[in-house]
Scaffold this motif. Structure first.
Motif, PDB file in Angstrom:
ATOM      1  N   TRP A 354      10.608   9.334  20.908  1.00 21.08           N
ATOM      2  CA  TRP A 354       9.186   9.678  20.970  1.00 21.08           C
ATOM      3  C   TRP A 354       8.778  10.677  19.893  1.00 21.08           C
ATOM      4  CZ3 TRP A 354       5.746   6.896  23.445  1.00 21.08           C
ATOM      5  CH2 TRP A 354       6.159   6.103  24.525  1.00 21.08           C
ATOM      6  N   THR A 355       9.735  11.344  19.259  1.00 22.89           N
ATOM      7  CA  THR A 355       9.391  12.262  18.173  1.00 22.89           C
ATOM      8  C   THR A 355       9.340  11.524  16.843  1.00 22.89           C
ATOM      9  OG1 THR A 355      10.452  14.101  19.341  1.00 22.89           O
ATOM     10  CG2 THR A 355      10.034  14.401  16.998  1.00 22.89           C
ATOM     11  N   GLY A 356      10.314  10.673  16.587  1.00 18.33           N
ATOM     12  CA  GLY A 356      10.321   9.894  15.358  1.00 18.33           C
ATOM     13  C   GLY A 356       9.216   8.861  15.321  1.00 18.33           C
ATOM     14  N   ASP A 357       8.941   8.257  16.470  1.00 15.36           N
ATOM     15  CA  ASP A 357       7.875   7.255  16.589  1.00 15.36           C
ATOM     16  C   ASP A 357       7.016   7.611  17.797  1.00 15.36           C
ATOM     17  OD1 ASP A 357       8.172   5.243  14.489  1.00 15.36           O
ATOM     18  OD2 ASP A 357      10.127   4.846  15.384  1.00 15.36           O
ATOM     19  N   ALA A 372      14.745   6.358  22.968  1.00 13.80           N
ATOM     20  CA  ALA A 372      15.801   7.152  23.608  1.00 13.80           C
ATOM     21  C   ALA A 372      15.365   8.614  23.677  1.00 13.80           C
ATOM     22  CB  ALA A 372      17.093   7.022  22.809  1.00 13.80           C
ATOM     23  N   PRO A 373      16.131   9.466  24.381  1.00 14.84           N
ATOM     24  CA  PRO A 373      15.841  10.909  24.335  1.00 14.84           C
ATOM     25  C   PRO A 373      15.859  11.430  22.890  1.00 14.84           C
ATOM     26  CG  PRO A 373      17.387  10.428  26.100  1.00 14.84           C
ATOM     27  CD  PRO A 373      17.226   9.150  25.329  1.00 14.84           C
ATOM     28  N   VAL A 374      16.882  11.057  22.129  1.00 12.77           N
ATOM     29  CA  VAL A 374      16.956  11.230  20.676  1.00 12.77           C
ATOM     30  C   VAL A 374      17.563   9.942  20.156  1.00 12.77           C
ATOM     31  CG1 VAL A 374      17.928  12.536  18.748  1.00 12.77           C
ATOM     32  CG2 VAL A 374      17.225  13.737  20.806  1.00 12.77           C
ATOM     33  N   PHE A 375      17.115   9.456  18.987  1.00 15.67           N
ATOM     34  CA  PHE A 375      17.491   8.097  18.586  1.00 15.67           C
ATOM     35  C   PHE A 375      18.974   7.933  18.276  1.00 15.67           C
ATOM     36  CE2 PHE A 375      16.606  10.008  14.441  1.00 15.67           C
ATOM     37  CZ  PHE A 375      17.553   9.441  13.606  1.00 15.67           C
ATOM     38  N   SER A 513       6.691  16.586   8.289  1.00 17.42           N
ATOM     39  CA  SER A 513       6.662  15.419   9.172  1.00 17.42           C
ATOM     40  C   SER A 513       5.421  14.585   8.885  1.00 17.42           C
ATOM     41  CB  SER A 513       6.676  15.881  10.639  1.00 17.42           C
ATOM     42  OG  SER A 513       6.686  14.779  11.503  1.00 17.42           O
ATOM     43  N   GLY A 514       5.632  13.384   8.328  1.00 17.05           N
ATOM     44  CA  GLY A 514       4.512  12.515   7.986  1.00 17.05           C
ATOM     45  C   GLY A 514       4.187  11.524   9.082  1.00 17.05           C
ATOM     46  N   ASN A 515       3.552  10.401   8.699  1.00 15.59           N
ATOM     47  CA  ASN A 515       3.056   9.442   9.692  1.00 15.59           C
ATOM     48  C   ASN A 515       3.853   8.145   9.723  1.00 15.59           C
ATOM     49  OD1 ASN A 515       2.246   8.385   7.275  1.00 15.59           O
ATOM     50  ND2 ASN A 515       0.048   8.560   7.663  1.00 15.59           N
ATOM     51  N   THR A 516       5.090   8.174   9.214  1.00 17.79           N
ATOM     52  CA  THR A 516       6.009   7.043   9.366  1.00 17.79           C
ATOM     53  C   THR A 516       7.383   7.606   9.706  1.00 17.79           C
ATOM     54  OG1 THR A 516       6.462   7.088   6.991  1.00 17.79           O
ATOM     55  CG2 THR A 516       4.815   5.490   7.750  1.00 17.79           C
ATOM     56  N   PHE A 517       8.239   6.769  10.276  1.00 16.28           N
ATOM     57  CA  PHE A 517       9.534   7.258  10.753  1.00 16.28           C
ATOM     58  C   PHE A 517      10.370   7.870   9.634  1.00 16.28           C
ATOM     59  CE2 PHE A 517      14.018   6.878  11.845  1.00 16.28           C
ATOM     60  CZ  PHE A 517      14.045   7.451  13.107  1.00 16.28           C
ATOM     61  N   HIS A 518      10.360   7.256   8.438  1.00 20.55           N
ATOM     62  CA  HIS A 518      11.217   7.781   7.365  1.00 20.55           C
ATOM     63  C   HIS A 518      10.772   9.164   6.910  1.00 20.55           C
ATOM     64  CE1 HIS A 518       8.013   5.868   4.907  1.00 20.55           C
ATOM     65  NE2 HIS A 518       8.329   6.764   3.984  1.00 20.55           N
ATOM     66  N   GLN A 519       9.543   9.548   7.254  1.00 25.08           N
ATOM     67  CA  GLN A 519       9.069  10.897   6.964  1.00 25.08           C
ATOM     68  C   GLN A 519       9.322  11.855   8.133  1.00 25.08           C
ATOM     69  OE1 GLN A 519       5.113  11.038   4.910  1.00 25.08           O
ATOM     70  NE2 GLN A 519       5.078   8.850   5.330  1.00 25.08           N
ATOM     71  N   ARG A 520       9.981  11.352   9.181  1.00 23.29           N
ATOM     72  CA  ARG A 520      10.158  12.144  10.397  1.00 23.29           C
ATOM     73  C   ARG A 520      11.607  12.114  10.907  1.00 23.29           C
ATOM     74  NH1 ARG A 520       5.011  12.746  12.816  1.00 23.29           N
ATOM     75  NH2 ARG A 520       5.985  13.165  14.830  1.00 23.29           N
ATOM     76  N   VAL A 521      12.547  11.684  10.096  1.00 25.52           N
ATOM     77  CA  VAL A 521      13.920  11.521  10.572  1.00 25.52           C
ATOM     78  C   VAL A 521      14.511  12.859  11.027  1.00 25.52           C
ATOM     79  CG1 VAL A 521      16.246  10.743   9.977  1.00 25.52           C
ATOM     80  CG2 VAL A 521      14.263   9.513   9.087  1.00 25.52           C
ATOM     81  N   SER A 522      14.177  13.942  10.346  1.00 22.35           N
ATOM     82  CA  SER A 522      14.691  15.258  10.733  1.00 22.35           C
ATOM     83  C   SER A 522      14.118  15.732  12.061  1.00 22.35           C
ATOM     84  CB  SER A 522      14.365  16.296   9.649  1.00 22.35           C
ATOM     85  OG  SER A 522      15.075  16.055   8.466  1.00 22.35           O
TER      86      SER A 522
END
Length: 751
Positions: A354-357, A372-375, A513-522
């Motif tokens: 839910w954080t990444g997406d 998942a709780p964390v991916f 943290s951007g608006n796509t998953f690859h900008q939010r992996v951390s």
């Protein structure tokens, strides 16, 4: 007036050999080359053709030996020099191979294939600047060669010119629209352009998926679910080796409950390193399909009758998706390897969180999102799992306390050091004029690469006299963070494994943290570790946060000294919880064709290793028995296996303390026992053990006495009036035996 040119029979035969070689008839070329050698006497070109044909037949070792023999006879032959160099490069002897190819190119500077091979050697050895220059040469000589253009684009991306690489990749794809690697590399390169959003990424991926789907292939027998009660999980990857995926894959497959599941791994890479050997131990089957044709890979994987197939690579390298588009299992999902959509209707699910997406991101994907709780659950990888307890990997105080200045740092790939990263770093350094920047990246051991990075930094106003660049060294993977006060994450593609490494070593990380998953992996890992406030949504916030952290070294140190403990107690490290969630998803997606015949019992935690499933309670009993019998080698083996489930646990620290104490490493043993007490602070037997060891070493016990009084209101004298505890008592195990039978029971348990 034309003159008749006399051509010898040997020369005619050699020309026929070349014709056969160029037509792809390598066996015929080999025979003709041998005939030319026999009839032509001293013919270096015939020797060259013989070696070339043998290499084309895949017999590289034989080809190398032939080429070396011929070079002794014809030491200056450019073809033989280039071929031997190419063969050395194929054997991963990059420096040796590059030197030979360079020598050949001095004699034949227009040999475009050798410029391409030289670029490959530079690229694979981390000299991305050299690869870029070699790639330019190859493209100048053969501008319409899709492989040369694609390789040049890859060198641009890996040297940090990721945005500039995109139009070059597009050109390579236009030259050969069906070239698998070029198209995958282009899709991956698109992630580095901050102007490209989720809609365009999905369109590009969907278009390529449709192209792959139209490729005819004989897929073999129809799909069948596995026989028996257990669900068979397949994982297809090019990265079953020392690769970032291993940090997350091992904790999953080691913990999968083998009473209901089995795991089969399919490797698209011929690499078989130490990590590969470790990964293999956690699977029922390991299948090397790296040398097979596309059709044969599909047939071989389908023949294993997996119920679920997991893509672990996405559009990277030798992409598993080019096979999965032909459907390798009734249900297919993508996880971990690629931070965007596959665009494939054959991939039904994607694992995320839910954080990444966050809510509203579902439209970015063709796949159904499983959150998942964390991916993924992370475990650090060092030479041995138990080395995470070694002194050198303990969190140290923030270096600014000693240095008197803040060191910002990054341990990411050069490809991520693009325009947005440079903008952010430049703004931070301008606001913190006394701070330094440490950049660790593969290739920084070369002056040419450092010069390239300095030039790029200076374009963005970074004073490079404040920047230190160091090469990537696997032995220093975690220790480099001891030199960094604050990690500055990259953008738009953030860190992943490097973010986890930094969190584990206690270093705060500022991320965008951007608006796509690859900008939010951390972000998912940071959120889990209690660092959510360091996740920034604007460039201004990123700069403000980095500078605020840098303004107070004492506060920075307080964060650092508590960060690992918070992270280790979070979902980020909880492999059993993530695995249980994953198992539930697999059961749900397979229920139509592989229903459970009986209700699933409560999940038993354990570790699968070397072909056998060990419930945790059996492993705990084994630990106690080996301690009791002073069997320290098998004890260490059991503790290593337990570490796959309990990444960091008081019992493992206690077991290691016992091993070290009995190996005359008493100081380290006492430190580990104190660490075990810190993880299990209400266990009086551990305190009793500590008092005993302190006595034996003649060490001061006043701190222990104070701790007992504070924690329990108990005096040290009262504690020491009890007898020394056994390993079984410390581990909370009651043996129903007395007297001499205790040893017999312990031996039975250990066995």
């Amino acid at each position: 007036m034309n003159k008749n040119v006399s051509v010898s029979p040997a020369q005619r035969t050699l020309q026929q050999a070349w014709n056969a070689y160029n037509a792809g008839r390598y066996a015929d070329a080999h025979k003709l080359a041998l005939t030319a050698k026999r009839s032509g006497g001293s013919m270096p070109d015939a020797c060259y053709m013989e070696s070339l044909a043998v290499a084309a037949l895949g017999r590289n070792a034989e080809a190398k030996q032939l080429t070396e023999t011929s070079l002794k006879r014809y030491p200056g032959h450019p073809g033989l020099l280039g071929l031997l160099g190419s063969l050395e490069i194929s054997l991963e002897n990059y420096a040796t191979g590059a030197a030979l190819v360079e020598k050949s190119l001095k004699l034949q500077p227009n040999a475009s294939h050798l410029w391409g091979m030289l670029g490959t050697a530079y690229y694979l050895s981390g000299d991305y600047y050299g690869a870029r220059l070699a790639g330019e040469k190859a493209v100048a000589l053969t501008p319409n060669d899709p492989i040369a253009v694609g390789n040049y684009a890859s060198s641009l991306r890996e040297s940090g010119s990721s945005v500039e690489a995109i139009p070059v990749f597009r050109r390579a794809c236009a030259l050969d629209p069906l070239h698998r690697i070029n198209r995958s590399n282009m899709l991956f390169a698109l992630l580095y352009d901050e102007q490209i959003g989720a809609d365009e990424l999905r369109r590009e991926a969907t278009d390529w998926a449709e192209t792959l789907r139209r490729t005819p292939i004989a897929a073999g027998a129809p799909l069948q679910p596995s026989s028996g009660e257990r669900i068979r999980i397949g994982i297809l990857s090019n990265d079953l080796r020392r690769h970032a995926c291993a940090y997350f894959l091992i904790p999953l497959i080691a913990n999968i409950d083998r009473t209901h599941f089995e795991v089969h791994l399919f490797s698209l890479s011929g690499v078989n390193d130490q990590v590969t050997m470790k990964i293999r131990m956690y699977a029922e089957g390991f299948h090397d399909v790296s040398k097979m044709s596309e059709a044969d890979v599909v047939k071989a994987v389908r023949a294993q009758n997996c119920d679920v197939m997991v893509d672990l690579g996405g559009y990277t390298g030798a992409s598993p998706l080019q096979y999965m588009v032909h459907r390798l299992a009734p249900k297919q999902l993508t996880w971990l390897g690629y931070p965007s959509t596959t665009g494939m209707k054959e991939i039904e699910y994607r694992i995320t969180d839910w954080t990444g997406d966050p809510a509203g991101y579902d439209g970015n994907y063709n796949e159904q999102l499983l959150r998942a709780p964390v991916f993924a659950a992370y475990h650090p990888i060092v030479t041995s799992p138990l080395q995470i307890y070694e002194r050198k990997y303990r969190v140290q105080q923030t270096p600014a306390l000693q240095n008197g200045y803040i060191t910002f740092g990054s341990c990411n790939h050069i490809a991520k050091l693009g325009p947005k990263t440079m903008r952010l770093w430049s703004a931070v350094l301008k606001r913190c004029p006394d701070a330094r920047l440490l950049v660790e990246a593969a290739g920084c051991e070369r002056e040419s690469v450092r010069d390239m990075l300095r030039e790029r930094m200076e374009q963005y106003g970074i004073d490079t006299s404040r920047v230190e660049m160091i090469p990537r060294d696997s032995s220093m993977q975690y220790l480099t963070y001891n030199r960094i006060d604050i990690v500055l994450d990259t953008a738009p593609v953030t860190g992943g494994t490097t973010t986890c490494d930094g969190i584990w070593m206690g270093v705060p990380i500022v991320t965008f943290s951007g608006n796509t998953f690859h900008q939010r992996v951390s972000a998912p890992f940071m959120q889990a570790a209690g660092l959510g406030e360091l996740i920034c949504e604007t460039e201004e916030q990123y700069v403000d946060m980095a500078c605020a952290l840098a303004s107070d070294a004492e506060q920075l140190n307080a964060i650092r000294m508590s960060q690992r403990q918070r992270a280790e107690q979070s979902d980020m490290f909880d492999a059993p919880r993530f695995t249980a969630w994953f198992e539930d998803q697999v059961i749900e997606m397979c229920k139509e064709y592989k229903p459970l015949t009986q209700p699933r019992e409560s999940r038993r935690e354990g570790v699968f290793f070397g072909g056998q499933w060990y419930p945790v309670e059996d492993l705990v009993m084994s630990v106690a028995a080996h301690m009791h019998l002073r069997e320290y080698v098998p004890l260490q083996n059991v503790l290593e296996n337990l570490t796959s489930t309990w990444y960091r646990h008081w019992m493992v620290a206690f077991g290691l303390a016992e091993i070290k104490y009995n190996n005359f490493q008493q100081e380290e043993a006492i430190e580990l026992l104190v660490e075990a007490i810190g993880m299990r602070p209400y266990s009086l037997p551990l305190y009793r053990k500590l008092a005993l060891w302190l006595d034996e070493q003649g060490l001061d016990k006043s701190a222990l006495a104070q701790l007992l009084d504070d924690q329990f209101g108990l005096s040290l004298e009262m504690l020491e009036s009890s007898p020394p505890p056994t390993a079984f008592e410390i581990l909370g195990i009651e043996l129903q035996t007395t007297g001499s039978d205790a040893n017999t029971s312990a031996e039975e348990v250990a066995a």
